[in-house]
Design an enzyme around this catalytic site. Structure first.
Site, PDB file in Angstrom:
ATOM      1  NE  ARG A 109      -1.982  15.745 -35.158  1.00 58.87           N
ATOM      2  CZ  ARG A 109      -3.069  16.326 -35.666  1.00 58.87           C
ATOM      3  NH1 ARG A 109      -3.326  16.212 -36.963  1.00 58.87           N
ATOM      4  NH2 ARG A 109      -3.898  16.997 -34.900  1.00 58.87           N
ATOM      5  CG  HIS A 216       5.011  17.307 -32.533  1.00 62.16           C
ATOM      6  ND1 HIS A 216       4.094  16.739 -33.393  1.00 62.16           N
ATOM      7  CD2 HIS A 216       4.290  18.055 -31.663  1.00 62.16           C
ATOM      8  CE1 HIS A 216       2.873  17.104 -33.047  1.00 62.16           C
ATOM      9  NE2 HIS A 216       2.960  17.912 -32.007  1.00 62.16           N
ATOM     10  NE  ARG A 219       0.015  19.386 -34.930  1.00 63.01           N
ATOM     11  CZ  ARG A 219      -1.067  19.506 -35.696  1.00 63.01           C
ATOM     12  NH1 ARG A 219      -0.955  19.568 -37.004  1.00 63.01           N
ATOM     13  NH2 ARG A 219      -2.265  19.596 -35.147  1.00 63.01           N
ATOM     14  CG  HIS A 241      -6.624  20.540 -33.535  1.00 61.81           C
ATOM     15  ND1 HIS A 241      -6.428  19.241 -33.166  1.00 61.81           N
ATOM     16  CD2 HIS A 241      -5.407  21.134 -33.483  1.00 61.81           C
ATOM     17  CE1 HIS A 241      -5.150  19.045 -32.881  1.00 61.81           C
ATOM     18  NE2 HIS A 241      -4.509  20.172 -33.069  1.00 61.81           N
ATOM     19  CE1 TYR A 250      -9.128  18.862 -52.191  1.00 62.36           C
ATOM     20  CE2 TYR A 250     -10.878  18.751 -53.828  1.00 62.36           C
ATOM     21  CZ  TYR A 250      -9.541  18.638 -53.482  1.00 62.36           C
ATOM     22  OH  TYR A 250      -8.618  18.314 -54.433  1.00 62.36           O
TER      23      TYR A 250
END
Length: 278
Positions: A109, A216, A219, A241, A250
């Site tokens: 974003r 946007h 994205r 999300h 990670y």
């Protein structure tokens, strides 16, 4: 939303006196003076407040019972091709070239990109670590906020094909030091939507993109491009999300499925740019 749309109509009304008919009349009046998305958000807040009142036994029943009032069917947003993404990147001011490319090929974003620091960029493994998101108050003050959930803190791999752009940007445009912002405004201050919007429109227009493409939408473009061969869980993790904690994913970002997603995007870049040796 509360100040502009709820309080003027309901400030002095006892909760128990609010009826479904009054909510319907309020909603109808709102639709005559503002857009449906705003009215939907205001209605959702109103319904949530009154649901809490029901839970606290202040009222017996929530009067927000208008079918479909809390839902808005968002029109399908445009998706750019890889060639169009690069056309905009090649046309926009050089300091924003990488901003366009990362928005499209990582799906971050604007606020997440604007808050990136040098220490969040791993050039060895071609990955970004998203830790925060920049927000702007009504006063114009900028601040970094925590993600809405644990899923917002996440590593995101980017195509190796972007490494030359990343390194060139860090050398030429990023702030100094490990905590220097990766993206800065035209005068060297923090990047904000207001000092980027005109450049975005100019770059988009110069690139020949005639549709009303918002930043946007990059994205949305990245999410669509990455969807090929990726599972729903992998896409949700990449887009921030899902609920798994960043610490657990990670260790997999470089050699795992997110790396594969980034590599597939890189293949699209090579195919479009005609650079078979990349």
């Amino acid at each position: 939303m509360i100040r502009l749309h709820l309080l003027p109509a309901f400030r002095d009304r006892p909760l128990a006196s609010i009826t479904t008919a009054q909510v319907r009349a309020w909603r109808t009046a709102c639709l005559t003076r503002t857009g449906e998305p705003t009215v939907v958000k205001a209605y959702q807040i109103m319904r949530a407040i009154l649901n809490t009142a029901v839970d606290d036994e202040l009222i017996r029943r929530n009067p927000c019972r208008i079918k479909g009032a809390g839902r808005y069917d968002v029109p399908e947003r445009p998706v750019l091709t890889v060639a169009e993404v690069y056309a905009v990147a090649d046309s926009i001011a050089p300091r924003y070239r990488l901003l366009v490319l990362l928005a499209a090929f990582t799906g971050l974003r604007f606020g997440e990109l604007a808050s990136l620091r040098r220490r969040d960029v791993d050039t060895e493994n071609a990955a970004l670590m998203v830790r925060r998101s920049q927000a702007e108050m009504q006063t114009g003050a900028l601040f970094d906020k925590a993600p809405k959930s644990d899923a917002g803190v996440r590593p995101v791999a980017f195509p190796n094909e972007l490494l030359p752009d990343v390194k060139a940007h860090l050398d030429g445009f990023a702030g100094a030091g490990r905590d220097g912002h990766v993206f800065l405004g035209p005068q060297g201050g923090q990047l904000r939507r207001s000092n980027f919007r005109d450049d975005w429109i100019k770059g988009r227009t110069k690139a020949g993109i005639t549709a009303d493409v918002h930043f946007h939408d990059l994205r949305h473009t990245g999410n669509t491009l990455a969807a090929s061969g990726a599972s729903l869980r992998e896409l949700m993790t990449r887009m921030g999300h899902s609920t798994p904690r960043a610490a657990l994913i990670y260790q997999h970002v470089v050699s795992g499925r997110d790396r594969e997603i980034a590599d597939r995007l890189g293949s699209m870049i090579r195919k479009t740019r005609g650079d078979t040796d990349a």
